[in-house]
Design a protein around this motif. Structure first.
Motif, PDB file in Angstrom:
ATOM      1  N   GLU A   1      17.788  20.140 -48.606  1.00  0.00           N
ATOM      2  CA  GLU A   1      16.743  19.671 -47.706  1.00  0.00           C
ATOM      3  C   GLU A   1      17.292  19.607 -46.296  1.00  0.00           C
ATOM      4  O   GLU A   1      18.433  19.207 -46.073  1.00  0.00           O
ATOM      5  CB  GLU A   1      16.230  18.291 -48.116  1.00  0.00           C
ATOM      6  CG  GLU A   1      15.130  17.778 -47.212  1.00  0.00           C
ATOM      7  CD  GLU A   1      14.506  16.470 -47.678  1.00  0.00           C
ATOM      8  OE1 GLU A   1      13.462  16.100 -47.108  1.00  0.00           O
ATOM      9  OE2 GLU A   1      15.054  15.820 -48.595  1.00  0.00           O
ATOM     10  N   ASN A   2      16.470  20.052 -45.346  1.00  0.00           N
ATOM     11  CA  ASN A   2      16.759  19.836 -43.934  1.00  0.00           C
ATOM     12  C   ASN A   2      15.451  19.464 -43.242  1.00  0.00           C
ATOM     13  O   ASN A   2      14.478  19.139 -43.923  1.00  0.00           O
ATOM     14  CB  ASN A   2      17.459  21.046 -43.290  1.00  0.00           C
ATOM     15  CG  ASN A   2      16.611  22.293 -43.217  1.00  0.00           C
ATOM     16  OD1 ASN A   2      15.377  22.242 -43.303  1.00  0.00           O
ATOM     17  ND2 ASN A   2      17.258  23.424 -43.061  1.00  0.00           N
ATOM     18  N   GLU A   3      15.382  19.509 -41.924  1.00  0.00           N
ATOM     19  CA  GLU A   3      14.176  19.080 -41.217  1.00  0.00           C
ATOM     20  C   GLU A   3      13.002  20.047 -41.397  1.00  0.00           C
ATOM     21  O   GLU A   3      11.871  19.703 -41.096  1.00  0.00           O
ATOM     22  CB  GLU A   3      14.457  18.876 -39.713  1.00  0.00           C
ATOM     23  CG  GLU A   3      14.822  20.133 -38.948  1.00  0.00           C
ATOM     24  CD  GLU A   3      16.298  20.538 -39.062  1.00  0.00           C
ATOM     25  OE1 GLU A   3      16.645  21.565 -38.481  1.00  0.00           O
ATOM     26  OE2 GLU A   3      17.082  19.841 -39.736  1.00  0.00           O
ATOM     27  N   ASN A   4      13.259  21.238 -41.909  1.00  0.00           N
ATOM     28  CA  ASN A   4      12.215  22.245 -42.035  1.00  0.00           C
ATOM     29  C   ASN A   4      11.739  22.506 -43.463  1.00  0.00           C
ATOM     30  O   ASN A   4      10.567  22.787 -43.675  1.00  0.00           O
ATOM     31  CB  ASN A   4      12.688  23.575 -41.451  1.00  0.00           C
ATOM     32  CG  ASN A   4      12.975  23.468 -39.979  1.00  0.00           C
ATOM     33  OD1 ASN A   4      12.156  22.959 -39.225  1.00  0.00           O
ATOM     34  ND2 ASN A   4      14.139  23.916 -39.558  1.00  0.00           N
ATOM     35  N   ILE A   5      12.652  22.446 -44.417  1.00  0.00           N
ATOM     36  CA  ILE A   5      12.309  22.833 -45.787  1.00  0.00           C
ATOM     37  C   ILE A   5      12.950  21.914 -46.822  1.00  0.00           C
ATOM     38  O   ILE A   5      13.900  21.193 -46.529  1.00  0.00           O
ATOM     39  CB  ILE A   5      12.741  24.282 -46.104  1.00  0.00           C
ATOM     40  CG1 ILE A   5      14.270  24.405 -46.067  1.00  0.00           C
ATOM     41  CG2 ILE A   5      12.054  25.286 -45.192  1.00  0.00           C
ATOM     42  CD1 ILE A   5      14.808  25.685 -46.675  1.00  0.00           C
ATOM     43  N   ARG A   6      12.416  22.012 -48.025  1.00  0.00           N
ATOM     44  CA  ARG A   6      13.060  21.461 -49.215  1.00  0.00           C
ATOM     45  C   ARG A   6      13.143  22.609 -50.209  1.00  0.00           C
ATOM     46  O   ARG A   6      12.157  23.316 -50.427  1.00  0.00           O
ATOM     47  CB  ARG A   6      12.241  20.326 -49.830  1.00  0.00           C
ATOM     48  CG  ARG A   6      12.212  19.069 -49.013  1.00  0.00           C
ATOM     49  CD  ARG A   6      11.451  17.969 -49.768  1.00  0.00           C
ATOM     50  NE  ARG A   6      11.190  16.880 -48.868  1.00  0.00           N
ATOM     51  CZ  ARG A   6      10.016  16.609 -48.314  1.00  0.00           C
ATOM     52  NH1 ARG A   6       8.956  17.337 -48.603  1.00  0.00           N
ATOM     53  NH2 ARG A   6       9.869  15.608 -47.494  1.00  0.00           N
ATOM     54  N   LEU A   7      14.294  22.782 -50.830  1.00  0.00           N
ATOM     55  CA  LEU A   7      14.479  23.809 -51.849  1.00  0.00           C
ATOM     56  C   LEU A   7      14.584  23.112 -53.198  1.00  0.00           C
ATOM     57  O   LEU A   7      15.444  22.257 -53.400  1.00  0.00           O
ATOM     58  CB  LEU A   7      15.727  24.634 -51.566  1.00  0.00           C
ATOM     59  CG  LEU A   7      16.046  25.764 -52.540  1.00  0.00           C
ATOM     60  CD1 LEU A   7      14.907  26.774 -52.598  1.00  0.00           C
ATOM     61  CD2 LEU A   7      17.340  26.451 -52.142  1.00  0.00           C
ATOM     62  N   TRP A   8      13.656  23.465 -54.094  1.00  0.00           N
ATOM     63  CA  TRP A   8      13.559  22.837 -55.401  1.00  0.00           C
ATOM     64  C   TRP A   8      13.933  23.823 -56.499  1.00  0.00           C
ATOM     65  O   TRP A   8      13.781  25.024 -56.348  1.00  0.00           O
ATOM     66  CB  TRP A   8      12.129  22.371 -55.669  1.00  0.00           C
ATOM     67  CG  TRP A   8      11.638  21.296 -54.763  1.00  0.00           C
ATOM     68  CD1 TRP A   8      10.935  21.455 -53.600  1.00  0.00           C
ATOM     69  CD2 TRP A   8      11.791  19.893 -54.948  1.00  0.00           C
ATOM     70  NE1 TRP A   8      10.648  20.236 -53.064  1.00  0.00           N
ATOM     71  CE2 TRP A   8      11.153  19.251 -53.866  1.00  0.00           C
ATOM     72  CE3 TRP A   8      12.399  19.106 -55.928  1.00  0.00           C
ATOM     73  CZ2 TRP A   8      11.103  17.870 -53.732  1.00  0.00           C
ATOM     74  CZ3 TRP A   8      12.348  17.727 -55.799  1.00  0.00           C
ATOM     75  CH2 TRP A   8      11.716  17.132 -54.712  1.00  0.00           C
ATOM     76  N   GLU A   9      14.332  23.266 -57.626  1.00  0.00           N
ATOM     77  CA  GLU A   9      14.627  24.047 -58.817  1.00  0.00           C
ATOM     78  C   GLU A   9      13.769  23.501 -59.953  1.00  0.00           C
ATOM     79  O   GLU A   9      13.596  22.292 -60.079  1.00  0.00           O
ATOM     80  CB  GLU A   9      16.115  23.896 -59.140  1.00  0.00           C
ATOM     81  CG  GLU A   9      16.578  24.595 -60.382  1.00  0.00           C
ATOM     82  CD  GLU A   9      18.066  24.386 -60.575  1.00  0.00           C
ATOM     83  OE1 GLU A   9      18.814  25.325 -60.291  1.00  0.00           O
ATOM     84  OE2 GLU A   9      18.452  23.274 -60.994  1.00  0.00           O
TER      85      GLU A   9
END
Length: 146
Positions: A39-47
């Protein structure tokens, strides 16, 4: 990915009482996937990893996201309005889903004999608005056959 609607919106007759209760009790997660891997200020990467017959409970989706399947399989998804779809997913299938300031509620259940494995990228609203306000145009990747 091939999809087939197997239950129409507004029809809950084929639903189990437990799934209806889950919706009514509002035990609904805001998490897009099972595991947040970045996670950063622009996106979340999920699995998301689902064993055969395993289910990802109802999720409340209100941000744009994209997904890619890392495996092939068969799944169903139940929507809060009663609709149920059956999906034949191939390895490498992907899509971009735009929420358009709406909220969607649905689950995902592995109905096949193999593990389903997805990566999902959730775009925080300020990210999309920032790019649109700068007039950035997103282009689709061209295939090697173009």
């Amino acid at each position: 990915m091939n999809t087939l609607e197997i239950n129409a919106s507004g029809n809950f007759e084929s639903w189990s009482p437990g799934k209806i209760k889950e919706l009514k009790d509002q035990r609904i997660s805001n998490d897009l996937g099972q595991n947040l891997i970045f996670e950063n200020e622009n996106i979340r990467l999920w699995e998301v990893i689902l064993l055969p017959n395993e289910r990802l409970p109802f999720r409340k989706i209100n941000m744009d996201y994209s997904w890619v399947s890392l495996t092939s399989g068969l799944a169903i998804s139940r929507y809060a309005d009663g609709k149920i779809i059956l999906m034949r997913i191939d390895k490498g299938d992907s899509a971009f889903l735009k929420c358009k300031e709406k909220t969607y509620i649905y689950d995902l259940e592995n109905k096949g004999n193999d593990i389903l494995f997805f990566h999902l990228t959730e775009f925080k609203h300020q990210t999309i608005k920032k790019y649109l306000s700068k007039g950035v145009r997103l282009k689709a990747n061209k295939s090697s056959n173009d």
